[in-house]
Design a protein around this motif. Sequence first.
Motif, PDB file in Angstrom:
ATOM      1  N   VAL A 277       0.871  -1.171   0.000  1.00  0.00           N
ATOM      2  CA  VAL A 277       0.000   0.000   0.000  1.00  0.00           C
ATOM      3  C   VAL A 277       0.906   1.219   0.000  1.00  0.00           C
ATOM      4  CG1 VAL A 277      -1.664   1.355   1.316  1.00  0.00           C
ATOM      5  CG2 VAL A 277      -1.906  -1.131   1.186  1.00  0.00           C
ATOM      6  N   MET A 278       0.738   2.083  -0.996  1.00  0.00           N
ATOM      7  CA  MET A 278       1.557   3.288  -1.057  1.00  0.00           C
ATOM      8  C   MET A 278       0.668   4.496  -1.284  1.00  0.00           C
ATOM      9  SD  MET A 278       3.188   3.261  -4.846  1.00  0.00           S
ATOM     10  CE  MET A 278       3.173   5.029  -4.786  1.00  0.00           C
ATOM     11  N   GLY A 279       0.927   5.549  -0.541  1.00  0.00           N
ATOM     12  CA  GLY A 279       0.085   6.719  -0.728  1.00  0.00           C
ATOM     13  C   GLY A 279       0.393   7.833   0.253  1.00  0.00           C
ATOM     14  N   VAL A 280      -0.463   8.837   0.222  1.00  0.00           N
ATOM     15  CA  VAL A 280      -0.317  10.005   1.080  1.00  0.00           C
ATOM     16  C   VAL A 280      -0.822   9.669   2.475  1.00  0.00           C
ATOM     17  CG1 VAL A 280      -0.425  11.622  -0.855  1.00  0.00           C
ATOM     18  CG2 VAL A 280      -2.540  10.882   0.246  1.00  0.00           C
ATOM     19  N   ARG A 281      -0.896  10.687   3.353  1.00  0.00           N
ATOM     20  CA  ARG A 281      -1.121  10.420   4.783  1.00  0.00           C
ATOM     21  C   ARG A 281      -2.360   9.579   5.069  1.00  0.00           C
ATOM     22  NH1 ARG A 281      -2.243  16.416   4.710  1.00  0.00           N
ATOM     23  NH2 ARG A 281      -4.518  16.550   4.585  1.00  0.00           N
ATOM     24  N   SER A 282      -3.444   9.737   4.280  1.00  0.00           N
ATOM     25  CA  SER A 282      -4.692   9.014   4.576  1.00  0.00           C
ATOM     26  C   SER A 282      -4.564   7.508   4.381  1.00  0.00           C
ATOM     27  CB  SER A 282      -5.835   9.546   3.697  1.00  0.00           C
ATOM     28  OG  SER A 282      -5.507   9.439   2.326  1.00  0.00           O
ATOM     29  N   SER A 283      -3.549   7.057   3.634  1.00  0.00           N
ATOM     30  CA  SER A 283      -3.385   5.610   3.419  1.00  0.00           C
ATOM     31  C   SER A 283      -2.958   4.890   4.699  1.00  0.00           C
ATOM     32  CB  SER A 283      -2.376   5.338   2.296  1.00  0.00           C
ATOM     33  OG  SER A 283      -1.143   5.947   2.562  1.00  0.00           O
ATOM     34  N   VAL A 284      -2.556   5.647   5.722  1.00  0.00           N
ATOM     35  CA  VAL A 284      -2.172   5.034   6.992  1.00  0.00           C
ATOM     36  C   VAL A 284      -3.362   4.350   7.666  1.00  0.00           C
ATOM     37  CG1 VAL A 284      -2.607   7.004   8.539  1.00  0.00           C
ATOM     38  CG2 VAL A 284      -0.717   5.458   9.028  1.00  0.00           C
ATOM     39  N   PHE A 285      -4.597   4.708   7.250  1.00  0.00           N
ATOM     40  CA  PHE A 285      -5.791   4.144   7.889  1.00  0.00           C
ATOM     41  C   PHE A 285      -6.319   2.895   7.182  1.00  0.00           C
ATOM     42  CE2 PHE A 285      -5.932   8.796   8.724  1.00  0.00           C
ATOM     43  CZ  PHE A 285      -5.618   8.724  10.068  1.00  0.00           C
ATOM     44  N   LEU A 286      -5.693   2.469   6.110  1.00  0.00           N
ATOM     45  CA  LEU A 286      -6.164   1.277   5.400  1.00  0.00           C
ATOM     46  C   LEU A 286      -5.924   0.020   6.239  1.00  0.00           C
ATOM     47  CD1 LEU A 286      -5.048   2.110   1.757  1.00  0.00           C
ATOM     48  CD2 LEU A 286      -7.376   1.951   2.615  1.00  0.00           C
ATOM     49  N   PRO A 287      -6.823  -0.976   6.136  1.00  0.00           N
ATOM     50  CA  PRO A 287      -6.750  -2.170   6.993  1.00  0.00           C
ATOM     51  C   PRO A 287      -5.764  -3.204   6.466  1.00  0.00           C
ATOM     52  CG  PRO A 287      -8.675  -2.309   5.578  1.00  0.00           C
ATOM     53  CD  PRO A 287      -8.031  -0.986   5.268  1.00  0.00           C
ATOM     54  N   ILE A 288      -4.480  -2.981   6.689  1.00  0.00           N
ATOM     55  CA  ILE A 288      -3.442  -3.871   6.153  1.00  0.00           C
ATOM     56  C   ILE A 288      -3.211  -5.015   7.135  1.00  0.00           C
ATOM     57  CG2 ILE A 288      -1.087  -3.992   5.260  1.00  0.00           C
ATOM     58  CD1 ILE A 288      -1.248  -0.897   4.956  1.00  0.00           C
ATOM     59  N   GLU A 289      -3.528  -6.223   6.684  1.00  0.00           N
ATOM     60  CA  GLU A 289      -3.337  -7.410   7.522  1.00  0.00           C
ATOM     61  C   GLU A 289      -1.866  -7.836   7.484  1.00  0.00           C
ATOM     62  OE1 GLU A 289      -5.835  -8.925   9.266  1.00  0.00           O
ATOM     63  OE2 GLU A 289      -7.236  -7.390   8.579  1.00  0.00           O
ATOM     64  N   ASP A 290      -1.374  -8.356   8.588  1.00  0.00           N
ATOM     65  CA  ASP A 290      -0.018  -8.906   8.669  1.00  0.00           C
ATOM     66  C   ASP A 290       1.021  -7.899   8.157  1.00  0.00           C
ATOM     67  OD1 ASP A 290       1.608 -10.868   9.553  1.00  0.00           O
ATOM     68  OD2 ASP A 290       1.370 -12.203   7.826  1.00  0.00           O
ATOM     69  N   LEU A 291       0.989  -6.719   8.723  1.00  0.00           N
ATOM     70  CA  LEU A 291       1.906  -5.651   8.332  1.00  0.00           C
ATOM     71  C   LEU A 291       3.318  -5.983   8.804  1.00  0.00           C
ATOM     72  CD1 LEU A 291       2.103  -2.790   7.071  1.00  0.00           C
ATOM     73  CD2 LEU A 291       1.611  -1.860   9.345  1.00  0.00           C
ATOM     74  N   GLY A 292       4.275  -5.972   7.861  1.00  0.00           N
ATOM     75  CA  GLY A 292       5.645  -6.352   8.206  1.00  0.00           C
ATOM     76  C   GLY A 292       6.643  -5.217   8.165  1.00  0.00           C
TER      77      GLY A 292
END
Length: 673
Positions: free
Chosen positions: A233-248
Motif C-alpha cells: 500500500v503506497m500513498g499520502v497520509r490518509s493511506s495510513v488508515f487502510l486495513p493492512i493485515e499482517d503488516l511487516g
Amino acid sequence: MKTYCKVAVKYPGPEGILTYECPTDFEVKRGDLVEVPLGRRKAAGCIVATGLGQDSVKDELEKYTLKPVSSKENELFSLSENELKLYEWMSRYYHYNLGMTIIECMPKILKRPRAVEFVEGLGEELPHELNPEQSLSFESIYSKVNNGFDRFYIHGVTGSGKTSIYLKLMKKVLESGKSVLFLLPEINLTPQFTQTFAKYLSCKVFPYHSGVGDSEKNAIWKELKENKSPVLVMGVRSSVFLPIEDLGLVIVDEEHDQSFKQSDRCPYNGRDVAIKKAQLANAPVVLGSATPTVENYHSYSSKSENYFSLKKRAAGGFPEVELIDCREEKRLNRGSFKENELWPIHSKSLLAIKDKLAKGEQVLVFVNRLGFANYLQCRSCGFKFEDPNTNTPLRYFKGKNILKSAHSDYEIPTPDVCPECGNMSLLQQGFGTEKIQEVLQKHLEGYKIERFDRDEIKNVKQLEDKLTRFHNKEIDVFVGTQMLSKGHNFEKVNLVLVLGVDSIMNFPDFRAIEKAYQLITQINGRAGRYSPDAKVLIQTLTPGNKVFDYIKDHSFSEFYEDELMIREISKFPPFAKMAAIYFNSRFRSKLADNVVSVAAILKDVIAKNHLEVDILGPSPAMIEKRLNQYTWYIALKSHDINHLHKVLSFFERSYNRSNSISYKIDVDPYQIY
C-alpha cells in the motif's frame, strides 16, 4: 435481558461517546460501524464497547431513555482491534472527538461500487547492486526486521539512493509473506513510485490518494480485508488508515514534509500515526529524508545503531551552488529594477538558462508563489485590492484575468480602474509562477516553457501528462512551486534557478530557517543526478545569510547542530513540546475577552498544580479574519508532554462552550498561524 453498548458518535462533542441499547435483530461488536439515532436525525458511529449490563449504564438509564442502534455497515468496514486502538490513541493525543476521528478518516462507503482493476507487480530482478553505504544501511535494518517494532532513520543526501534501499527491504519483507505500507508526502510523487515498485515487486500495488475515486477506495478496502496475500500500500497520509493485515514494514519517505500534517479536522501528523500503527502491528518503521526535521535529527542521530547517513550520491555529483546578489542588479538599473523587462529574472540567470538549453538540457525554475503578481495597487492613491473575508491582498492571475484570494474562495474580475479614485494605472507588485513563465517565454523564443503548480495541475492525469512530456523533452523549462522539490528524477536537468527564498526565511516562525534550508536543499537535489556538471542559482537580497553557507557547502549536519543550539536556548522543539488552542468567532471583542479569560485561568491552574508549562499569548492569528470568522490563539510549551496534556485536558473539561465561539486544539503544530 437488555444489553447496552458504547458508541463513538460523529458529532462535535468533547468526547462523543454515547450509550445505546444493543439491537435485538443483529449482533454488534467492538469495531463495528453503525448508524444511531441522535436527536431527530441519524448519525454515524463506531462501537467501542458492547455487552454492558444495566448496572454498567445505571447513571445513563436514570437520566435518559436509551434507544437501540439503528443499523450496521457492511462487516468489511468493521475495524480490527489494532485499527480501533490507533484511532483511540489519535483521539487522546490530538484531543479530538473519537467518533469524528474515525468517521472522517474512513473512505465514503458505497453500496454498489463499480469494479476496478489493480496494479499487479511484475517482480523483475532489481536493476543494480547497492553501493557500500546503501548496503550497510540495508543489512543493518534487515537484520532486525523480524525483531518486532523498532525505528530506523535513513538520512541520505538527495540522489543517494534511499529508494533503492526501500525497494530491497520491501522485496525481502513481501517474500516473507508480510505486507508493506509506504507513505509519501505528495500525490505528485505517486506515478513515478507506482511505476518503479510495480516493476520490481511481485505483489499487488495499491496507490491511495485524493485522485483515487470512491469506488476504487472501496475496492481497495475490500481487497485488503478479504485477500490474505502480501501487498504494497503506497500513498499520502490518509493511506495510513487502510486495513493492512499482517503488516511487516512501514516506510515514511520525505518524513520532514509538512503535507504529512493535516490542518483541518483532526490535525494529525501522518508520519507519527504511521509510527504508532507500526508499533501496534509490532513491525519496524523506516523514516527517510535528505533534510530531516530538527526534532527527528536530534532524536535519531543520538542513537547511532538505528541512524544511517548516506553522504554520497549514487550517480552524478553535487551541483555547484552560486548566489546571485539581486542588490547588484538593482543598482545597475538605478532603482528601476522592477521596470526592467527582464525582472524578476537576473541577467546572469538568463544567460545560464540559455547556455544549458543550447546544450539540449532542461531547466527548473522554482518560485514560492502562484499567479502573476502578489497584488495590485493604484499608482495614484495607493489603494490595494483585498479579500473582504481575510483582509489580505488579492493575487493577480493574468491568464484568467482575475484577482483571487490565497486564503478563501473569494475572486473578482480584474478591474480596469481604481474604485477609490478612478485612476486607470494599476501597479503590479511582486511575482509568481505565471509572471516568470511570461518573462522567460519572451526571452527564450523557440523553447517550450510550462508551469508545474497547483493552478496548472489539478488531478493525477494532468500530472502524469506534464511529467511524461518533460521526460520526453517536449518541455524545456518547468516553472513551479514546491511541487518541483518533491523527489522527482529529471535526467536532463543540470540547472535549477531558485527565486523568492528571502520571503520564506523572513517569515515570523521559529522554524522559518529550517523550512528554507529543507526547501532549497530539496530543490537543489533535482540538479546533477545524472551529471557532474550541474549548477544551482539562488537569487537573493540577503547573500550573507548563514543558511546559504550550509547549502553551498553541502554540509550534512552543521546546519542541524547550529539550529539545535538556538532551539535549546529558546526552549523550542525538540527541547519542548508545543500545542495551540485556536478560538473562532464572528464577534471580535467577545472572542478577545473570552480568550484572555481562558489564558488567565490556565496560568492559574498551571501555577497551583506546579505544572511546567509556558503560556504564549493570547494573540490574534496572523490572518485574523477568515470567512467572516476571527481567530485568536493560546500557545502552550513544555518540556514534559504529560504536563502539556494535563493542561489541555483541564481546558476541555472546564471550558464553558458558547454558541458564538468554537475552539480547536492542535498538538505538535508545524506553525502557529
